[in-house]
Design a protein around this motif. Structure first.
Motif, short mmCIF file in Angstrom:
data_model
loop_
_atom_site.label_atom_id
_atom_site.label_comp_id
_atom_site.label_asym_id
_atom_site.label_seq_id
_atom_site.Cartn_x
_atom_site.Cartn_y
_atom_site.Cartn_z
N ARG A 180 0.83 -1.22 0.00
CA ARG A 180 0.00 0.00 0.00
C ARG A 180 0.85 1.26 0.00
O ARG A 180 0.37 2.36 0.23
N LEU A 181 2.15 1.08 -0.27
CA LEU A 181 3.10 2.18 -0.39
C LEU A 181 3.24 3.01 0.89
O LEU A 181 3.56 4.21 0.83
N ALA A 182 3.03 2.37 2.02
CA ALA A 182 3.37 3.04 3.29
C ALA A 182 4.89 3.19 3.33
O ALA A 182 5.40 4.18 3.84
N VAL A 183 5.58 2.17 2.83
CA VAL A 183 7.01 2.29 2.55
C VAL A 183 7.15 2.05 1.05
O VAL A 183 6.52 1.13 0.50
N ARG A 184 7.91 2.90 0.38
CA ARG A 184 7.96 2.85 -1.09
C ARG A 184 9.27 3.40 -1.58
O ARG A 184 10.06 3.93 -0.81
N GLY A 185 9.50 3.19 -2.87
CA GLY A 185 10.78 3.61 -3.45
C GLY A 185 11.69 2.40 -3.49
O GLY A 185 11.83 1.69 -2.47
N ALA A 186 12.29 2.12 -4.62
CA ALA A 186 13.02 0.87 -4.80
C ALA A 186 14.01 0.54 -3.68
O ALA A 186 13.90 -0.52 -3.04
N PRO A 187 14.96 1.40 -3.35
CA PRO A 187 15.90 1.02 -2.28
C PRO A 187 15.24 0.87 -0.91
O PRO A 187 15.57 -0.03 -0.14
N ALA A 188 14.25 1.70 -0.62
CA ALA A 188 13.55 1.60 0.68
C ALA A 188 12.77 0.29 0.74
O ALA A 188 12.72 -0.37 1.79
N HIS A 198 10.65 13.70 -11.30
CA HIS A 198 9.35 13.01 -11.39
C HIS A 198 9.22 12.06 -10.21
O HIS A 198 10.20 11.44 -9.80
N CYS A 199 8.02 11.94 -9.67
CA CYS A 199 7.76 11.08 -8.53
C CYS A 199 8.62 11.51 -7.34
O CYS A 199 8.94 12.70 -7.17
N ASN A 200 9.00 10.55 -6.50
CA ASN A 200 9.90 10.89 -5.39
C ASN A 200 11.02 9.87 -5.37
O ASN A 200 10.78 8.67 -5.16
N ALA A 201 12.21 10.37 -5.66
CA ALA A 201 13.42 9.53 -5.57
C ALA A 201 14.34 10.19 -4.56
O ALA A 201 15.51 10.47 -4.84
N LEU A 231 13.09 9.66 1.24
CA LEU A 231 11.93 8.83 1.60
C LEU A 231 11.87 7.54 0.78
O LEU A 231 11.21 6.58 1.17
N ALA A 232 12.52 7.54 -0.37
CA ALA A 232 12.49 6.35 -1.23
C ALA A 232 13.71 5.46 -1.01
O ALA A 232 13.89 4.45 -1.69
N THR A 233 14.54 5.87 -0.06
CA THR A 233 15.83 5.16 0.12
C THR A 233 16.14 5.06 1.62
O THR A 233 15.31 5.37 2.45
N CYS A 234 17.38 4.69 1.91
CA CYS A 234 17.83 4.67 3.32
C CYS A 234 18.51 5.97 3.68
O CYS A 234 19.27 6.05 4.65
N GLY A 280 18.66 10.09 -0.84
CA GLY A 280 17.96 9.97 -2.11
C GLY A 280 18.86 9.74 -3.31
O GLY A 280 20.08 9.94 -3.24
N THR A 281 18.22 9.31 -4.40
CA THR A 281 18.99 9.08 -5.63
C THR A 281 18.91 10.32 -6.53
O THR A 281 19.82 11.13 -6.55
N ALA A 282 17.77 10.50 -7.20
CA ALA A 282 17.63 11.73 -8.01
C ALA A 282 17.72 12.96 -7.11
O ALA A 282 18.40 13.95 -7.42
N VAL A 342 15.71 11.63 -12.78
CA VAL A 342 14.72 10.74 -12.18
C VAL A 342 15.44 9.57 -11.52
O VAL A 342 16.64 9.34 -11.72
N GLY A 343 14.68 8.81 -10.72
CA GLY A 343 15.19 7.58 -10.13
C GLY A 343 14.89 6.42 -11.05
O GLY A 343 14.59 6.60 -12.22
N ALA A 344 14.96 5.22 -10.47
CA ALA A 344 14.64 4.02 -11.26
C ALA A 344 14.19 2.91 -10.32
O ALA A 344 14.58 2.88 -9.15
C1 LIG Z 1 14.78 5.84 -5.53
S1 LIG Z 1 13.67 4.78 -6.26
C2 LIG Z 1 12.25 5.75 -6.35
C3 LIG Z 1 11.30 5.25 -7.39
O1 LIG Z 1 10.26 4.46 -6.79
C4 LIG Z 1 9.03 5.10 -7.07
O2 LIG Z 1 7.97 4.22 -7.23
P1 LIG Z 1 6.95 3.98 -5.99
O3 LIG Z 1 6.66 5.32 -5.37
O4 LIG Z 1 5.74 3.34 -6.68
O5 LIG Z 1 7.65 3.02 -5.06
C5 LIG Z 1 9.30 5.84 -8.36
O6 LIG Z 1 9.35 4.97 -9.46
C6 LIG Z 1 10.65 6.42 -8.05
O7 LIG Z 1 11.39 6.89 -9.12
#
Ligand SMILES: CSC[C@H]1O[C@H](OP(=O)(O)O)[C@H](O)[C@@H]1O
Length: 346
Positions: free
Chosen positions: A40-48, A154-157, A160-163, A166-168, A232-234
């Protein structure tokens, strides 16, 4: 602000679905609850997601240890298989679970309590390495930007998406620290608004100038105001450099090429899937229709509206100007299959 923290057998992380208006930490001791939080994306972002997955394996091992030594490893493996499936696109989840399963192999035959301690240490290493990678990436990426840079993301990299860092947004933070950022434009990023809710929040917290735009404004922004780089991130990068990232990234890459704007992807090596020869091998998560038929949880489309809701798209490598990693900047033609640094995943 910490994205996630392990303390005394409990995984704490910020519930990102509540940001920016509420800061609430979840405290989880059941790996199944971590799976639900990832879904449910409470935690989100590839590295996180990878880090959360690594700690979910720890929680599974703690539960398995309570049932005794007999069948301990099999119970952990069964849970790890569930954890790895929580979300399909970000390869970091599978990669982190594979790292934990490797620890399980190495510790075969040891007392479960000792295995748990090893898994905790590995999860901590994954987090620490991610945060360090982001700072290295930030420095490499900041060097690519001109003074007075106007950047679109774009989005959030971010952190919050990492440890951490951030990446981007790690590139943005490093460039800002070097006095190189004039403005960051953040796509709101429909449907879940990670840009409006999370990227704006992070950059405002750090005093970095940020302007929010809707996703549909990106092209006119490049035409009317001018942008020096898209960063952007990936979620997964194939061996040939095709990039899976949040839906809308591909459109930005096409616009950037049309306007002669560099299109940079910032990602750690843990996001590279050398086993995926190209983007066609990357699974794209499709999510619930309600995310599209509503805006910030308020229904906007008529009941029964037909929806297509891919959470990611794939940007062909030939539209990617450079891929910024903790080991340096890669330029086309990309071939990560031969890159020894790329970590194989199980
Ligand atoms: C640093 S990876 C962030 C990456 O993850 C996001 O997707 P989501 O929010 O659905 O987990 C988005 O693709 C970001 O670029």
């Amino acid at each position: 602000m910490e994205t996630l923290r392990w303390e005394n057998g409990t995984l704490y992380f910020l519930d990102q679905t509540l940001l920016p208006h509420e800061t609430r930490y979840l405290s989880l001791t059941d790996y199944r609850a971590v799976i639900e939080a990832i879904k449910r994306l409470a935690v989100r972002g590839a590295p996180a997601i990878g880090a959360a997955g690594a700690y979910a394996v720890v929680l599974a091992a703690v539960a398995a240890a309570r049932e005794g030594r007999e069948g301990f490893a099999a119970r952990v493996r069964a849970a790890a298989a569930e954890i790895a499936q929580a979300r399909p696109t970000a390869v970091n989840l599978r990669w982190a679970v594979a790292r934990q399963l490797r620890v399980l192999d190495i510790a075969a035959g040891e007392e479960p309590e000792k295995v748990v301690a090893r898994l905790v240490a590995e999860a901590a290493r994954i987090c620490a390495a991610d945060a360090a990678a982001n700072r290295a990436m930030g420095a490499y990426g900041a060097a690519l930007l001109p003074p007075g840079a106007r950047v679109l993301t774009h989005c959030n990299a971010g952190a919050l998406a990492t440890c951490g860092y951030g990446t981007a947004l790690g590139v943005v933070r490093a460039a800002h620290a070097a006095g190189k950022i004039k403005m960051v434009y953040a796509d709101e990023t429909r449907p879940l608004l990670q840009g409006a809710r999370l990227t704006v929040f992070e950059l405002q917290q750090d005093g970095i100038p940020v302007t929010l735009i809707t996703d549909g404004m990106a092209g006119y922004l490049m035409a009317k105001k001018g942008i020096d780089a898209v960063i952007v991130g990936a979620d997964r990068i194939a061996a040939n450099g095709d990039v899976a990232n949040k839906i809308g990234t591909y459109s930005l890459a096409v616009l950037a090429r049309h306007h002669g704007v560099p299109f940079y992807v910032a990602a750690p090596l843990s996001t590279i899937d050398a086993a995926a020869s190209d983007g066609s091998a990357i699974p794209i998560e499709e999510r619930d229709a309600a995310e599209v038929t509503s805006f910030a949880g308020v229904a906007v489309a008529p009941p029964g509206t037909r929806v297509w809701n891919p959470a990611f798209d794939v940007t062909p490598a030939d539209l990617v100007s450079a891929i910024i990693t903790e080991k340096g900047v890669f330029y086309p033609p990309y071939n990560f299959k031969d890159n020894q640094e790329v970590l194989p995943i199980g």
